[in-house]
Scaffold this motif. Structure first.
Motif, PDB file in Angstrom:
ATOM      1  N   LEU A 242       0.866  -1.289   0.137  1.00 25.51           N
ATOM      2  CA  LEU A 242       0.096  -0.058  -0.054  1.00 25.51           C
ATOM      3  C   LEU A 242       0.760   1.097   0.058  1.00 25.51           C
ATOM      4  O   LEU A 242       1.914   1.519   0.909  1.00 25.51           O
ATOM      5  CB  LEU A 242      -0.881   0.016   1.260  1.00 25.51           C
ATOM      6  N   TYR A 243       0.618   2.062  -1.024  1.00 23.84           N
ATOM      7  CA  TYR A 243       1.370   3.117  -1.230  1.00 23.84           C
ATOM      8  C   TYR A 243       0.565   4.621  -1.051  1.00 23.84           C
ATOM      9  O   TYR A 243      -0.579   4.604  -1.507  1.00 23.84           O
ATOM     10  CB  TYR A 243       2.184   3.465  -2.357  1.00 23.84           C
ATOM     11  N   GLN A 244       1.303   5.530  -0.736  1.00 24.09           N
ATOM     12  CA  GLN A 244       0.676   7.043  -0.913  1.00 24.09           C
ATOM     13  C   GLN A 244       0.847   7.429  -2.397  1.00 24.09           C
ATOM     14  O   GLN A 244       1.659   6.903  -2.960  1.00 24.09           O
ATOM     15  CB  GLN A 244       1.115   7.851   0.170  1.00 24.09           C
ATOM     16  N   SER A 245      -0.005   8.390  -2.698  1.00 22.14           N
ATOM     17  CA  SER A 245       0.134   8.657  -4.129  1.00 22.14           C
ATOM     18  C   SER A 245       1.465   9.550  -4.411  1.00 22.14           C
ATOM     19  O   SER A 245       1.817   9.571  -5.740  1.00 22.14           O
ATOM     20  CB  SER A 245      -0.987   9.677  -4.490  1.00 22.14           C
TER      21      SER A 245
ATOM     22  N   ASP B 187       4.171   8.086  -3.889  1.00 20.15           N
ATOM     23  CA  ASP B 187       5.080   6.726  -3.968  1.00 20.15           C
ATOM     24  C   ASP B 187       5.759   6.385  -2.619  1.00 20.15           C
ATOM     25  O   ASP B 187       6.515   5.677  -2.773  1.00 20.15           O
ATOM     26  CB  ASP B 187       6.320   7.138  -5.137  1.00 20.15           C
TER      27      ASP B 187
ATOM     28  N   VAL C  88       3.378   2.719   2.589  1.00 23.11           N
ATOM     29  CA  VAL C  88       2.825   3.019   3.768  1.00 23.11           C
ATOM     30  C   VAL C  88       2.822   1.530   4.586  1.00 23.11           C
ATOM     31  O   VAL C  88       3.024   1.737   5.766  1.00 23.11           O
ATOM     32  CB  VAL C  88       1.146   3.071   3.490  1.00 23.11           C
TER      33      VAL C  88
ATOM     34  N   PRO D 292      -4.944  -2.243   7.444  1.00 26.81           N
ATOM     35  CA  PRO D 292      -3.623  -1.285   7.714  1.00 26.81           C
ATOM     36  C   PRO D 292      -3.669  -1.187   9.058  1.00 26.81           C
ATOM     37  O   PRO D 292      -4.645  -1.029   9.949  1.00 26.81           O
ATOM     38  CB  PRO D 292      -3.781  -0.279   6.806  1.00 26.81           C
TER      39      PRO D 292
ATOM     40  N   LEU E  56      -5.744   5.491   7.543  1.00 25.68           N
ATOM     41  CA  LEU E  56      -5.053   6.252   6.384  1.00 25.68           C
ATOM     42  C   LEU E  56      -5.333   7.779   6.524  1.00 25.68           C
ATOM     43  O   LEU E  56      -6.063   8.109   7.609  1.00 25.68           O
ATOM     44  CB  LEU E  56      -6.116   5.872   5.209  1.00 25.68           C
TER      45      LEU E  56
ATOM     46  N   THR F  49      -5.666  11.956   1.162  1.00 24.12           N
ATOM     47  CA  THR F  49      -4.470  11.760   0.794  1.00 24.12           C
ATOM     48  C   THR F  49      -5.041  10.516  -0.287  1.00 24.12           C
ATOM     49  O   THR F  49      -5.587   9.664  -0.054  1.00 24.12           O
ATOM     50  CB  THR F  49      -3.512  10.902   1.790  1.00 24.12           C
TER      51      THR F  49
ATOM     52  N   TYR G 245      -4.175   6.964  -2.353  1.00 31.68           N
ATOM     53  CA  TYR G 245      -3.259   5.863  -2.128  1.00 31.68           C
ATOM     54  C   TYR G 245      -3.425   4.820  -3.333  1.00 31.68           C
ATOM     55  O   TYR G 245      -4.448   4.925  -4.133  1.00 31.68           O
ATOM     56  CB  TYR G 245      -4.119   4.968  -0.978  1.00 31.68           C
ATOM     57  N   TYR G 246      -2.631   3.982  -3.534  1.00 31.82           N
ATOM     58  CA  TYR G 246      -2.639   2.915  -4.496  1.00 31.82           C
ATOM     59  C   TYR G 246      -2.001   1.489  -3.885  1.00 31.82           C
ATOM     60  O   TYR G 246      -1.147   1.555  -2.934  1.00 31.82           O
ATOM     61  CB  TYR G 246      -1.978   3.371  -5.969  1.00 31.82           C
ATOM     62  N   VAL G 247      -2.445   0.166  -4.504  1.00 32.88           N
ATOM     63  CA  VAL G 247      -1.918  -0.904  -4.043  1.00 32.88           C
ATOM     64  C   VAL G 247      -1.253  -1.614  -5.341  1.00 32.88           C
ATOM     65  O   VAL G 247      -1.500  -1.666  -6.425  1.00 32.88           O
ATOM     66  CB  VAL G 247      -3.052  -1.747  -3.716  1.00 32.88           C
TER      67      VAL G 247
END
Length: 86
Positions: free
Chosen positions: A30-33, A35, A38, A66, A70, A74, A76-78
């Motif tokens: 799991l990333y924040q936008s 990059d 998380v 998580p 979150l 913000t 996020y992407y997986v």
């Protein structure tokens, strides 16, 4: 949520597939936008069949829980390793 959808920040993330999946070998990240990573989820530790809380695989649904909530506002992407979910 759907692509570009919204999600309550205290909720689990649900990944829906067109057919049942099971754990292979690898990681879901799991990333924040921006990059920044998380959290990483090792699929070998997932519960199966909807048993218990936390991260699990139940048919065509993968649940990610998580450790921290979150951050509101913000993106996020997986990312899923090839072979992590079969």
């Amino acid at each position: 949520p759907q692509d570009n959808g919204t999600l309550e920040i205290t909720r689990d993330l649900y990944l829906y597939f067109s057919e049942a999946v099971h754990a292979g070998s690898g990681t879901v990240r799991l990333y924040q936008s921006d990059d920044s990573l998380v959290e990483s989820f090792d699929v070998s530790t997932f519960n199966t069949g909807g048993k218990g809380g936390g991260n699990n695989i139940n048919g065509a649904t993968v649940t990610l829980n998580p450790i921290n909530n979150l951050v509101a506002g913000t993106g996020y992407y997986v990312q899923i390793d090839a072979g992590a979910l079969l």
